[in-house]
Scaffold this motif. Structure first.
Motif, PDB file in Angstrom:
ATOM      1  N   GLY A 138       0.780  -1.226   0.000  1.00  0.00           N
ATOM      2  CA  GLY A 138       0.000   0.000   0.000  1.00  0.00           C
ATOM      3  C   GLY A 138       0.814   1.279   0.000  1.00  0.00           C
ATOM      4  N   VAL A 139       2.094   1.190  -0.346  1.00  0.00           N
ATOM      5  CA  VAL A 139       2.926   2.393  -0.413  1.00  0.00           C
ATOM      6  C   VAL A 139       2.459   3.266  -1.576  1.00  0.00           C
ATOM      7  CG1 VAL A 139       5.255   3.241  -0.925  1.00  0.00           C
ATOM      8  CG2 VAL A 139       4.934   1.345   0.679  1.00  0.00           C
ATOM      9  N   ASN A 140       2.271   4.548  -1.307  1.00  0.00           N
ATOM     10  CA  ASN A 140       1.846   5.466  -2.365  1.00  0.00           C
ATOM     11  C   ASN A 140       2.808   6.640  -2.544  1.00  0.00           C
ATOM     12  OD1 ASN A 140       1.323   6.977  -0.081  1.00  0.00           O
ATOM     13  ND2 ASN A 140      -0.872   7.245  -0.477  1.00  0.00           N
ATOM     14  N   LEU A 141       3.997   6.535  -1.906  1.00  0.00           N
ATOM     15  CA  LEU A 141       4.962   7.633  -1.961  1.00  0.00           C
ATOM     16  C   LEU A 141       6.378   7.084  -1.812  1.00  0.00           C
ATOM     17  CD1 LEU A 141       5.478  10.804  -1.784  1.00  0.00           C
ATOM     18  CD2 LEU A 141       5.450  10.468   0.699  1.00  0.00           C
ATOM     19  N   ILE A 142       7.302   7.549  -2.670  1.00  0.00           N
ATOM     20  CA  ILE A 142       8.716   7.236  -2.492  1.00  0.00           C
ATOM     21  C   ILE A 142       9.505   8.539  -2.414  1.00  0.00           C
ATOM     22  CG2 ILE A 142       8.638   4.993  -3.637  1.00  0.00           C
ATOM     23  CD1 ILE A 142       9.960   6.384  -6.095  1.00  0.00           C
ATOM     24  N   GLN A 143      10.581   8.503  -1.649  1.00  0.00           N
ATOM     25  CA  GLN A 143      11.497   9.642  -1.567  1.00  0.00           C
ATOM     26  C   GLN A 143      12.851   9.184  -2.088  1.00  0.00           C
ATOM     27  OE1 GLN A 143      11.630  12.351   1.920  1.00  0.00           O
ATOM     28  NE2 GLN A 143      13.743  11.640   2.179  1.00  0.00           N
ATOM     29  N   VAL A 144      13.429   9.958  -3.013  1.00  0.00           N
ATOM     30  CA  VAL A 144      14.698   9.591  -3.632  1.00  0.00           C
ATOM     31  C   VAL A 144      15.752  10.641  -3.277  1.00  0.00           C
ATOM     32  CG1 VAL A 144      15.874   8.975  -5.768  1.00  0.00           C
ATOM     33  CG2 VAL A 144      13.413   8.562  -5.547  1.00  0.00           C
ATOM     34  N   PRO A 145      16.662  10.346  -2.338  1.00  0.00           N
ATOM     35  CA  PRO A 145      17.749  11.275  -2.019  1.00  0.00           C
ATOM     36  C   PRO A 145      18.728  11.378  -3.192  1.00  0.00           C
ATOM     37  CG  PRO A 145      17.421   9.662  -0.254  1.00  0.00           C
ATOM     38  CD  PRO A 145      16.664   9.171  -1.450  1.00  0.00           C
ATOM     39  N   ILE A 146      19.190  12.599  -3.472  1.00  0.00           N
ATOM     40  CA  ILE A 146      20.091  12.803  -4.609  1.00  0.00           C
ATOM     41  C   ILE A 146      20.985  14.004  -4.327  1.00  0.00           C
ATOM     42  CG2 ILE A 146      18.503  14.298  -5.903  1.00  0.00           C
ATOM     43  CD1 ILE A 146      19.331  12.656  -8.432  1.00  0.00           C
ATOM     44  N   GLY A 147      22.214  13.970  -4.817  1.00  0.00           N
ATOM     45  CA  GLY A 147      23.170  15.042  -4.571  1.00  0.00           C
ATOM     46  C   GLY A 147      23.186  16.078  -5.681  1.00  0.00           C
ATOM     47  N   TYR A 148      23.743  17.254  -5.376  1.00  0.00           N
ATOM     48  CA  TYR A 148      23.770  18.331  -6.367  1.00  0.00           C
ATOM     49  C   TYR A 148      24.552  17.936  -7.611  1.00  0.00           C
ATOM     50  CZ  TYR A 148      28.665  19.613  -5.434  1.00  0.00           C
ATOM     51  OH  TYR A 148      30.030  19.596  -5.335  1.00  0.00           O
ATOM     52  N   TRP A 149      25.556  17.057  -7.459  1.00  0.00           N
ATOM     53  CA  TRP A 149      26.422  16.698  -8.577  1.00  0.00           C
ATOM     54  C   TRP A 149      25.700  15.854  -9.626  1.00  0.00           C
ATOM     55  CZ3 TRP A 149      26.847  15.488  -3.505  1.00  0.00           C
ATOM     56  CH2 TRP A 149      26.646  14.168  -3.120  1.00  0.00           C
ATOM     57  N   ALA A 150      24.478  15.442  -9.345  1.00  0.00           N
ATOM     58  CA  ALA A 150      23.679  14.774 -10.376  1.00  0.00           C
ATOM     59  C   ALA A 150      23.170  15.778 -11.405  1.00  0.00           C
ATOM     60  CB  ALA A 150      22.496  14.046  -9.742  1.00  0.00           C
ATOM     61  N   PHE A 151      23.097  17.056 -11.020  1.00  0.00           N
ATOM     62  CA  PHE A 151      22.507  18.082 -11.877  1.00  0.00           C
ATOM     63  C   PHE A 151      23.529  19.075 -12.432  1.00  0.00           C
ATOM     64  CE2 PHE A 151      19.333  16.814  -8.708  1.00  0.00           C
ATOM     65  CZ  PHE A 151      18.320  16.389  -9.538  1.00  0.00           C
ATOM     66  N   MET A 152      24.754  19.039 -11.929  1.00  0.00           N
ATOM     67  CA  MET A 152      25.773  19.985 -12.377  1.00  0.00           C
ATOM     68  C   MET A 152      27.149  19.401 -12.081  1.00  0.00           C
ATOM     69  SD  MET A 152      25.095  22.765  -9.332  1.00  0.00           S
ATOM     70  CE  MET A 152      26.330  23.940  -9.862  1.00  0.00           C
ATOM     71  N   PHE A 153      28.182  20.024 -12.627  1.00  0.00           N
ATOM     72  CA  PHE A 153      29.529  19.531 -12.391  1.00  0.00           C
ATOM     73  C   PHE A 153      29.892  19.664 -10.917  1.00  0.00           C
ATOM     74  CE2 PHE A 153      30.005  20.717 -16.967  1.00  0.00           C
ATOM     75  CZ  PHE A 153      30.239  19.435 -17.427  1.00  0.00           C
TER      76      PHE A 153
END
Length: 304
Positions: free
Chosen positions: A148-163
């Motif tokens: 019955g999970v209806n939500l996930i949270q995905v931790p991610i670092g700034y370096w995924a979006f920029m150098f």
């Protein structure tokens, strides 16, 4: 290795006959001579297989339609039953999985940055990309849905979006592909996804869950502040490009409390945090008028 070369290799692998694929894998010894270890060779070959399967899905059977909400999530009414995918999905935290560090020649590493510093960008990149594609699987998402999970949270670092910043050793590449793959499958199972920025340029909490232990240079630093807003804009663009952008919420910082304690939780530190929140929200609203934005109180409660 440039990720585009890996993608080209995956495309060739996907289009090849089973016999050719077997012959390609049979060349493992010569590939091992390049990588220096059979473990890295296996990681690379498995990565090609996984990426190849993604392309096969796209050109093979018609994809299953992904349910789309008609509007963005109303958090005032939404009753969440969620799972945090953890620092181990597309951002590494040694405390979550020390075996990954210890078994891959980086036992001395304290965090993702030192993991890549010890192994070098090429080796750590192979291992991390393999991790991104295998740590959370469709079977895991199916289990979440069954409970019955209806939500996930995905931790991610700034370096995924920029150098990465000067002096840092994070590997950049592969995180967004893995994130999109996980999020879209979860959405197909009726879940909502929180994009949770766990690491900001300069470091916001000094913990290993921001990618670099002991670093709190984000605070009261104009360059890091501006870099963070740039990263927020790029992350918003990434969400807007998702086919179901209305199934996402954006959390712009994780656990600033340790750094606030470092500063004694002064009015200045809270003012700086609020300055970032206001600037982030303004940047996001220029790109989306409806994307839900999540702020952390740093476990400090409401501040007057």
């Amino acid at each position: 290795m440039n990720i585009s070369l890996a993608v080209l290799g995956a495309l060739a692998f996907a289009n090849a006959s089973p016999t050719v694929q077997v012959k390609a894998i049979a060349k493992r010894k010569s590939i091992t001579d390049i990588f220096g270890s059979s473990q890295l060779t296996g990681a690379f070959i498995d990565l090609l297989k996984d990426v190849a399967n993604i392309f096969k899905d796209r050109k093979g059977n018609a994809p299953k339609p992904i349910p789309s909400a008609t509007s963005f999530k109303d958090w005032k009414a939404f009753k969440a039953n969620g799972v945090n995918l953890g620092e181990g999905c597309v951002l590494m935290e040694k405390g979550i999985d020390p075996a990954f560090f210890n078994n891959n020649g980086a036992a001395a590493a304290e965090d993702e940055d030192s993991f890549c510093e010890i192994l070098g960008d090429f080796k750590c990149g192979l291992l991390l990309k393999k991790r991104y594609l295998t740590y959370i699987t469709k079977a895991d998402i199916d289990k979440f849905a069954a409970y019955g999970v209806n939500l996930i949270q995905v931790p991610i670092g700034y370096w995924a979006f920029m150098f990465r910043q000067k002096g840092m050793h994070f590997h950049t590449g592969g995180q967004l592909l893995a994130f999109s793959r996980i999020a879209q499958y979860a959405i197909s199972k009726g879940m909502h996804a929180i994009v949770d920025l766990h690491g900001l340029p300069g470091g916001q909490n000094g913990l290993d869950n921001q990618g670099k232990t002991g670093q709190i240079g984000w605070w009261h630093n104009d360059d890091n502040f501006e870099a963070s807003i740039t990263m927020v804009k790029r992350a918003t663009d990434c969400i807007n490009l998702q086919p179901n952008k209305n199934q996402f919420t954006f959390s712009v910082i994780n656990e600033p409390l340790p750094a606030l304690l470092q500063f004694g939780q002064t009015p200045d530190s809270f003012a700086y945090l609020n300055k970032y929140y206001n600037a982030s929200l303004a940047a996001i609203r220029k790109k989306s008028s409806t994307l839900p934005v999540m702020f952390s109180d740093g476990f400090s409660g409401e501040q007057v």
